[in-house]
Design an enzyme around this catalytic site. Structure first.
Site, mmCIF file in Angstrom:
data_model
loop_
_atom_site.group_PDB
_atom_site.id
_atom_site.type_symbol
_atom_site.label_atom_id
_atom_site.label_comp_id
_atom_site.label_asym_id
_atom_site.label_seq_id
_atom_site.Cartn_x
_atom_site.Cartn_y
_atom_site.Cartn_z
ATOM 1 N N CYS A 102 0.787 -1.233 0.000
ATOM 2 C CA CYS A 102 0.000 0.000 0.000
ATOM 3 C C CYS A 102 0.823 1.290 0.000
ATOM 4 C CB CYS A 102 -1.015 0.012 1.145
ATOM 5 S SG CYS A 102 -0.307 -0.281 2.770
ATOM 6 N N CYS B 31 -3.571 -2.610 -0.718
ATOM 7 C CA CYS B 31 -2.514 -3.537 -0.318
ATOM 8 C C CYS B 31 -2.296 -4.651 -1.340
ATOM 9 C CB CYS B 31 -2.833 -4.134 1.051
ATOM 10 S SG CYS B 31 -3.092 -2.862 2.311
ATOM 11 N N LYS C 236 -5.525 -8.943 11.780
ATOM 12 C CA LYS C 236 -5.416 -7.499 11.561
ATOM 13 C C LYS C 236 -6.799 -6.980 11.193
ATOM 14 C CE LYS C 236 -3.132 -4.004 8.750
ATOM 15 N NZ LYS C 236 -2.121 -3.726 7.715
ATOM 16 N N ARG D 19 -1.345 6.251 8.174
ATOM 17 C CA ARG D 19 -1.503 6.473 6.735
ATOM 18 C C ARG D 19 -0.997 7.863 6.335
ATOM 19 N NH1 ARG D 19 -7.228 3.141 6.126
ATOM 20 N NH2 ARG D 19 -6.338 1.184 6.904
ATOM 21 N N ARG E 125 -10.431 -0.840 3.329
ATOM 22 C CA ARG E 125 -9.731 -2.121 3.336
ATOM 23 C C ARG E 125 -10.589 -3.261 3.897
ATOM 24 N NH1 ARG E 125 -5.094 0.217 1.881
ATOM 25 N NH2 ARG E 125 -3.801 1.484 3.271
ATOM 26 N N LYS F 71 -3.638 -7.062 15.904
ATOM 27 C CA LYS F 71 -3.483 -5.632 15.631
ATOM 28 C C LYS F 71 -4.839 -5.013 15.337
ATOM 29 C CE LYS F 71 -1.593 -2.562 12.163
ATOM 30 N NZ LYS F 71 -1.091 -2.442 10.823
ATOM 31 N N SER G 296 -0.788 3.380 15.480
ATOM 32 C CA SER G 296 -0.620 4.829 15.421
ATOM 33 C C SER G 296 -1.733 5.613 16.115
ATOM 34 C CB SER G 296 -0.526 5.253 13.959
ATOM 35 O OG SER G 296 -1.665 4.818 13.231
ATOM 36 N N TYR H 35 5.229 2.677 19.059
ATOM 37 C CA TYR H 35 5.892 3.970 18.857
ATOM 38 C C TYR H 35 6.379 4.553 20.176
ATOM 39 C CZ TYR H 35 3.443 3.278 14.479
ATOM 40 O OH TYR H 35 2.980 2.724 13.302
#
Ligand code: PBG
Ligand code: ZN
Length: 318
Positions: A118, A126, A191, A201, A213, A244, A270, A309
């Site tokens: 992607c 994807c 996912k 993104r 998606r 996820k 994120s 992160y």
């Protein structure tokens, strides 16, 4: 009367009673590498996260090395995008070059590469596209090429995140045939199609150009299906399976931990990061305490690997 509080009386006994303890090796830190020179772009929706050009990677790689975390998850952002995502499997693609640079200069750092098209496709999906349809079987050879090409560049582990059916088996076979029988696969198995990927993104320039998606990522209402996805990926040869996002899916993670004996990873995505950062910036929560509580919960639920992160901050707070 049994008094639970006897073992909570002070910090010495509380720390002996602690059942779950985080360690730097629990963490994988995502890194965004962008084509160009002298670039360190802040990602607006992810304070503290940047896109780096290869010549500026040193700054973040030194911090990662210092932190002693488990490894990195690498995401490349190419300049050129086309319907086939050809930069994903180009020998001199941005991700391949970044892998070579890191391998050469930071051989001690374990490099996981996200395998998905992607970031590289002009339509932002994807897989291969025909009309409005995202094609499954037609996409598999491209994913295999991407994994093999990144293995050749020196990546340590392949992490397919595309959610096409059969991709783990295809990538395993492709890696084996190319001589990479020792390269493990960490499958993004469960996912979910999630609004929590929004900030990513922006960071990876990978928003779909049309539609969404949901024809390949999972419906967030489905827990049983998640277990079937995980079982299928283990069957196809995944070495590590992943759930996820993390926080809204700890039930899935827990059930997977109890059901399967395979190593389990969780991706603290994120949007989860952005929410913590936004509330902390407003002074509404205590960032350090919230982050440690969240990450500990992920490990307590059954994750052996936490992709986050927060990794570099968390190591300082351990
Ligand atoms: C690529 C990919 C995505 C994430 C990891 N790999 C985005 C997506 O599926 O749209 C999300 C990571 C995050 O939100 O932190 N398919
Ligand atoms: Zn993708």
């Amino acid at each position: 009367m049994y008094r639970f509080r006897r073992l909570r009386r002070d910090g010495r006994i509380r720390s002996m009673m602690q059942e779950t303890r985080l360690h730097p090796k629990d963490f994988i830190y995502p890194v965004f590498v962008i084509e160009g020179e002298n670039i360190k772009n802040p990602v607006a929706s992810m304070p503290g996260i940047y896109q780096y050009s290869i010549d500026r990677l040193e700054e973040i790689m030194e911090q990662i090395k210092e932190a002693g975390i488990g490894g990195i998850m690498l995401f490349g952002i190419p300049l050129h995008k086309d319907p086939q995502g050809s930069q994903a499997y180009a020998a001199d693609g941005i991700t391949q070059r970044a892998v070579r640079y890191i391998k050469e200069n930071y051989p001690e750092i374990y490099i996981v590469v996200d395998i998905c098209l992607c970031e590289y496709t002009s339509h932002g999906h994807c897989g291969m596209v025909c009309g409005e349809e995202i094609l499954n079987d037609e996409t598999l050879p491209y994913l295999v090429n991407m994994a093999v090409s990144l293995a050749e560049a020196g990546a340590d582990m392949a992490a397919p995140s595309d959610m096409m059916d059969g991709r783990v088996a295809a990538i395993r076979e492709g890696l084996d045939q190319a001589g990479f029988t020792q390269m493990p696969i960490m499958a993004y198995s469960a996912k979910f199609a999630s609004a929590y990927y929004g900030p990513f993104r922006d960071a990876a320039h990978s928003a779909p150009g049309f539609g969404d998606r949901r024809s390949y990522q999972m419906d967030f209402a489905n827990g049983q299906e998640a277990l079937r996805e995980i079982a299928a990926d283990i069957e196809e040869g995944a070495d590590i399976v992943m759930v996820k996002p993390a926080l809204a899916y700890l039930d899935v993670l827990r059930e997977a931990a109890l059901t399967f004996k395979a190593p389990l990873a969780v991706y603290n995505v994120s949007g989860e990061y952005a929410m913590v950062k936004a509330a902390a910036a407003n002074g509404w929560i205590d960032e350090k305490r919230i982050v440690m509580e969240n990450l500990t919960a992920m490990k307590r639920a059954g994750a052996q690997i936490i992709i986050t992160y927060h990794a570099l901050d968390a190591v300082k707070w351990l």
